[in-house]
Design a protein around this motif. Structure first.
Motif, PDB file in Angstrom:
ATOM      1  N   ILE A  78       6.032   7.082  10.201  1.00 35.21           N
ATOM      2  CA  ILE A  78       7.366   6.538  10.461  1.00 35.21           C
ATOM      3  C   ILE A  78       8.282   7.133   9.404  1.00 35.21           C
ATOM      4  N   ALA A  79       9.376   7.752   9.838  1.00 35.10           N
ATOM      5  CA  ALA A  79      10.242   8.448   8.886  1.00 35.10           C
ATOM      6  C   ALA A  79      11.713   8.232   9.210  1.00 35.10           C
ATOM      7  N   THR A  80      12.505   8.227   8.140  1.00 36.93           N
ATOM      8  CA  THR A  80      13.960   8.183   8.283  1.00 36.93           C
ATOM      9  C   THR A  80      14.535   9.443   7.667  1.00 36.93           C
ATOM     10  N   GLU A  81      15.721   9.786   8.122  1.00 36.23           N
ATOM     11  CA  GLU A  81      16.448  10.887   7.506  1.00 36.23           C
ATOM     12  C   GLU A  81      17.695  10.302   6.873  1.00 36.23           C
ATOM     13  N   GLY A  82      18.761  11.042   6.767  1.00 32.97           N
ATOM     14  CA  GLY A  82      19.980  10.678   6.078  1.00 32.97           C
ATOM     15  C   GLY A  82      20.359   9.228   5.934  1.00 32.97           C
ATOM     16  N   GLU A  83      20.443   8.470   7.027  1.00 34.10           N
ATOM     17  CA  GLU A  83      21.030   7.135   6.931  1.00 34.10           C
ATOM     18  C   GLU A  83      20.055   5.987   6.727  1.00 34.10           C
ATOM     19  N   GLY A  84      18.761   6.177   6.927  1.00 33.84           N
ATOM     20  CA  GLY A  84      17.820   5.083   6.848  1.00 33.84           C
ATOM     21  C   GLY A  84      17.894   4.231   8.109  1.00 33.84           C
ATOM     22  N   ALA A  85      17.248   3.061   8.076  1.00 33.73           N
ATOM     23  CA  ALA A  85      17.228   2.211   9.272  1.00 33.73           C
ATOM     24  C   ALA A  85      16.944   0.762   8.906  1.00 33.73           C
ATOM     25  N   LEU A  86      17.461  -0.128   9.741  1.00 33.53           N
ATOM     26  CA  LEU A  86      17.133  -1.548   9.703  1.00 33.53           C
ATOM     27  C   LEU A  86      16.483  -1.862  11.039  1.00 33.53           C
ATOM     28  N   THR A  87      15.318  -2.504  10.998  1.00 32.40           N
ATOM     29  CA  THR A  87      14.599  -2.816  12.232  1.00 32.40           C
ATOM     30  C   THR A  87      14.245  -4.296  12.288  1.00 32.40           C
ATOM     31  N   ALA A  88      13.996  -4.758  13.492  1.00 31.75           N
ATOM     32  CA  ALA A  88      13.328  -6.035  13.723  1.00 31.75           C
ATOM     33  C   ALA A  88      11.994  -5.654  14.347  1.00 31.75           C
ATOM     34  N   TYR A  89      10.943  -6.424  14.072  1.00 32.47           N
ATOM     35  CA  TYR A  89       9.646  -6.069  14.630  1.00 32.47           C
ATOM     36  C   TYR A  89       8.904  -7.300  15.127  1.00 32.47           C
ATOM     37  N   VAL A  90       7.987  -7.033  16.052  1.00 29.98           N
ATOM     38  CA  VAL A  90       7.057  -8.039  16.559  1.00 29.98           C
ATOM     39  C   VAL A  90       5.682  -7.397  16.510  1.00 29.98           C
ATOM     40  N   GLY A  92       0.772  -1.228   0.000  1.00 33.86           N
ATOM     41  CA  GLY A  92       0.000   0.000   0.000  1.00 33.86           C
ATOM     42  C   GLY A  92       0.806   1.282   0.000  1.00 33.86           C
ATOM     43  N   GLN A  93       2.092   1.217  -0.274  1.00 40.55           N
ATOM     44  CA  GLN A  93       2.898   2.433  -0.283  1.00 40.55           C
ATOM     45  C   GLN A  93       3.976   2.349  -1.359  1.00 40.55           C
ATOM     46  N   ASP A  94       4.487   3.515  -1.744  1.00 42.68           N
ATOM     47  CA  ASP A  94       5.496   3.595  -2.798  1.00 42.68           C
ATOM     48  C   ASP A  94       6.890   3.919  -2.287  1.00 42.68           C
ATOM     49  N   ALA A  95       7.019   4.151  -0.989  1.00 40.23           N
ATOM     50  CA  ALA A  95       8.319   4.516  -0.425  1.00 40.23           C
ATOM     51  C   ALA A  95       9.280   3.326  -0.489  1.00 40.23           C
ATOM     52  N   GLU A  96      10.545   3.609  -0.309  1.00 37.22           N
ATOM     53  CA  GLU A  96      11.575   2.571  -0.290  1.00 37.22           C
ATOM     54  C   GLU A  96      11.627   1.979   1.125  1.00 37.22           C
ATOM     55  N   ILE A  97      10.547   1.291   1.498  1.00 40.54           N
ATOM     56  CA  ILE A  97      10.413   0.646   2.798  1.00 40.54           C
ATOM     57  C   ILE A  97      10.033  -0.799   2.532  1.00 40.54           C
ATOM     58  N   PHE A  98      10.830  -1.723   3.053  1.00 45.26           N
ATOM     59  CA  PHE A  98      10.646  -3.140   2.766  1.00 45.26           C
ATOM     60  C   PHE A  98      10.539  -3.923   4.064  1.00 45.26           C
ATOM     61  N   VAL A  99       9.665  -4.933   4.077  1.00 42.90           N
ATOM     62  CA  VAL A  99       9.448  -5.750   5.268  1.00 42.90           C
ATOM     63  C   VAL A  99       9.448  -7.227   4.880  1.00 42.90           C
ATOM     64  N   SER A 139       9.212   8.028   4.271  1.00 42.74           N
ATOM     65  CA  SER A 139       8.191   8.087   5.310  1.00 42.74           C
ATOM     66  C   SER A 139       6.984   7.258   4.909  1.00 42.74           C
ATOM     67  N   LEU A 140       6.292   6.800   5.925  1.00 45.70           N
ATOM     68  CA  LEU A 140       5.097   5.969   5.758  1.00 45.70           C
ATOM     69  C   LEU A 140       4.091   6.450   6.789  1.00 45.70           C
ATOM     70  N   THR A 141       2.894   6.813   6.341  1.00 40.77           N
ATOM     71  CA  THR A 141       1.845   7.285   7.233  1.00 40.77           C
ATOM     72  C   THR A 141       0.669   6.339   7.168  1.00 40.77           C
ATOM     73  N   GLY A 142       0.118   5.988   8.322  1.00 37.93           N
ATOM     74  CA  GLY A 142      -1.045   5.119   8.362  1.00 37.93           C
ATOM     75  C   GLY A 142      -1.514   4.892   9.781  1.00 37.93           C
ATOM     76  N   THR A 143      -2.597   4.135   9.899  1.00 38.01           N
ATOM     77  CA  THR A 143      -3.140   3.763  11.199  1.00 38.01           C
ATOM     78  C   THR A 143      -2.752   2.319  11.468  1.00 38.01           C
ATOM     79  N   MET A 144      -2.192   2.054  12.627  1.00 38.47           N
ATOM     80  CA  MET A 144      -1.702   0.727  12.966  1.00 38.47           C
ATOM     81  C   MET A 144      -2.867  -0.273  13.027  1.00 38.47           C
ATOM     82  N   ALA A 145      -2.789  -1.320  12.210  1.00 37.01           N
ATOM     83  CA  ALA A 145      -3.790  -2.380  12.226  1.00 37.01           C
ATOM     84  C   ALA A 145      -3.492  -3.398  13.322  1.00 37.01           C
TER      85      ALA A 145
END
Length: 117
Positions: A94-106, A18-25, A49-55
């Motif tokens: 959720i937004a990143t600036e200069g360096e981006g980010a790698l996350t783990a999630y639950v 549902g988004q076009d940003a360079e965000i991958f999961v 950046s990615l904007t939405g309501t948490m499901a």
């Protein structure tokens, strides 16, 4: 579900739906393995950046880089080793600036089930 070890190299990261940003999961443990939660990795390119309501309730651990999560109540920023908890039904950016980010999630409940229903 049996005991298992999970590595970033085990994941197949795909563009967040549902988004076009360079965000991958990529989920590595979820309902398909009989786990009670979904666990995976996320990679955020710089200046995205990615904007939405948490499901689902989502807890992210920042493994590399830095990201910010903004709500109507303000903004929290987490760097390497930081944890951000986002409750179900919370509107976030959720937004990143200069360096981006790698996350783990639950997430709870399973992310895919929440988006199907």
């Amino acid at each position: 579900m049996n005991v298992q070890k999970i590595n970033l190299s085990d994941s197949r990261l795909e563009r967040s739906p549902g988004q076009d940003a360079e965000i991958f999961v990529g989920n590595l443990v979820d309902e398909r393995q009989g786990g009670p939660v979904a666990i995976g990795y996320g990679r955020y390119a710089p200046n995205q950046s990615l904007t939405g309501t948490m499901a689902v309730a989502d807890t992210m651990i920042v493994l590399e880089g830095r990201l910010s999560v903004s709500t109507g109540d303000g903004t929290v920023t987490a760097g390497t080793g930081g944890i951000v908890c986002m409750p179900k039904r919370q509107s976030v950016t959720i937004a990143t600036e200069g360096e981006g980010a790698l996350t783990a999630y639950v997430t709870y409940p399973h992310w895919a089930e929440a988006h199907e229903g």
